[in-house]
Design an enzyme around this catalytic site. Structure first.
Site, PDB file in Angstrom:
ATOM      1  N   ASP A  55      47.506 -30.662  55.387  1.00 55.93           N
ATOM      2  CA  ASP A  55      47.065 -30.453  56.769  1.00 55.93           C
ATOM      3  C   ASP A  55      45.778 -29.640  56.839  1.00 55.93           C
ATOM      4  O   ASP A  55      45.439 -28.901  55.910  1.00 55.93           O
ATOM      5  CB  ASP A  55      48.159 -29.784  57.602  1.00 55.93           C
ATOM      6  N   GLU A  85      50.925 -26.144  56.262  1.00 61.88           N
ATOM      7  CA  GLU A  85      50.633 -24.821  55.714  1.00 61.88           C
ATOM      8  C   GLU A  85      49.809 -23.993  56.677  1.00 61.88           C
ATOM      9  O   GLU A  85      50.006 -22.775  56.804  1.00 61.88           O
ATOM     10  CB  GLU A  85      49.890 -24.981  54.388  1.00 61.88           C
TER      11      GLU A  85
END
Length: 415
Positions: free
Chosen positions: A85, A180
């Protein structure tokens, strides 16, 4: 053996950053955005094409894969991890990466927004890449080097091992995580599936940095309950929670105690979101320090500031809640010094100078350490992350691949 190797990390990176994988802190799903799976599926397909037969993406968006041991020695299972991400701080839609070949060492004006200028005066590390190639975005979005650089480097590392069976190593686990950037990178991770003994995140910055310490982190939420009344008849009755929230924010110190006024080993408190109505308002904070005592002291100071404001509004009331996010990885890594010692040896074999340092932030490794996987953080080369000026040097990316190859050999030799 690296002199004749045709690195794939740059080509992979240029493709990966064009896949929008921005996470969403307000989402309650796992992963927080379905589009993160788009990259995860590509990675699985590419790993299988390399010959990594067990690669798969699970229902929560985690990619697991194994490069099998090719030695008779009993070697601990080592994991390499990066996150797919990108940060919600800046747009990651329609990223247009630009490869600046043989960078001339001058300022770079990004083409889609002339106000976005990579300046060598602002970033001395940029000047060190003169004569080499660097990659930027176009000025309209972030680049996504955090952490698609780590993803591309791990994928190239896997490609190297699959095409160079003469390199001896134990079993290697590959892990790519979602979310994350919003603090949920390990929320749905299955450690029994991972089945690794030690690990390394590829989520660091400058060439040669080796990070074995992070902040400890908590989240704090202040909820202010006011007294609602019709505004036409509100005299001596209405207590506006939004105004009180504003007073709390205004009462925070101006020259300390914040990210913009601290550095090195100084902690801080940082408001990240305000929401509410006149009746009820919430302020969300992140609380950071390198020590647990410092973390508790910062939260207590924040609470005291808010309580002083509330004393001026006796009809209002306040709730103050703190939740743990992650703890300083050094507490665990100190118990397993070989995980850092072997990394330092791999840096030396790669002709990379080692600079051990602390992270003023956290990685998936912050949680992985306390989930049973000693896990420091290796460099990727990423710079100016979470911004439209994000960039990365091709030299650094290739060196990260080389370090990983040398690292698995060190583990095999010393086991």
């Amino acid at each position: 053996m690296f002199d004749t190797y045709e690195y794939t990390c740059v080509e992979r990176f240029l493709r990966y950053v064009q896949i929008d994988t921005k996470s969403d802190p307000q989402s309650s799903t796992s992963p927080s955005t379905e589009k993160q799976r788009n990259l995860s599926k590509v990675l699985v397909e590419e790993l299988i094409a390399m010959g990594v037969e067990d690669a798969y993406v699970d229902e929560f968006g985690y990619v697991y894969a194994t490069i099998q041991s090719n030695t008779d020695k009993k070697v601990p299972v080592v994991c390499f991890c990066s996150h797919v991400d990108t940060a919600p701080d800046c747009s990651g839609t329609n990223v247009k990466p630009i490869l600046h070949k043989n960078y001339d060492g001058k300022d770079i004006v990004l083409p889609d927004d002339a106000t976005q200028v990579l300046s060598v005066n602002d970033c001395k590390y940029l000047a060190e890449h003169a004569g080499d190639s660097i990659i930027t975005a176009s000025g309209a979005t972030l680049l996504g080097a955090d952490d698609k650089a780590g993803v591309a480097e791990i994928m190239d590392f896997a490609n190297f091992l699959m095409t160079h069976p003469e390199v001896k190593h134990g079993a290697i686990r590959i892990l790519f995580t979602p979310d994350e950037e919003i603090g949920k990178g390990t929320a749905k991770l299955d450690m029994s599936k991972l089945a690794a003994d030690f690990g390394y995140t590829l989520d660091g910055g400058e060439l040669g940095t080796l990070e074995d310490e992070t902040f400890s982190a908590d989240a704090a939420v202040i909820t202010v309950h006011g007294v609602i009344a019709h505004p036409g008849y509100a005299k001596n009755t209405l207590v506006n929670a939004l105004k009180i929230a504003g007073e709390i924010l205004a009462a925070l110190p101006k020259d300390e105690f914040s990210p913009e006024t601290t550095e090195k080993r100084q902690g801080f408190v940082h408001p990240v979101r305000v929401d509410g109505l006149a009746e009820k308002a919430t302020i969300e904070f992140i609380v950071r320090d390198f020590t647990r005592d410092g973390l508790q002291a910062n939260a207590a100071r924040l609470r005291s500031i808010a309580e002083q404001v509330l004393k001026q509004h006796p009809k209002a009331r306040m709730e103050f809640n703190v939740t743990e996010q992650y703890r300083n990885m050094k507490e665990i890594i100190e118990q397993h010094p070989q995980v850092v010692d072997f990394a330092e040896e791999a840096y030396r074999r790669s002709n990379v100078g080692v600079r051990k340092q602390s992270i003023r932030g956290g990685t998936d490794g912050s949680r992985l350490n306390f989930m049973g996987l000693p896990c420091p953080n290796l460099f990727t080369g990423m710079q100016a992350i979470h911004s439209k000026k994000e960039w990365i040097g091709v030299r650094d990316m290739k060196k990260a691949v080389e370090v990983m190859v040398n690292l698995v050999q060190v583990w095999a030799e010393k086991s």
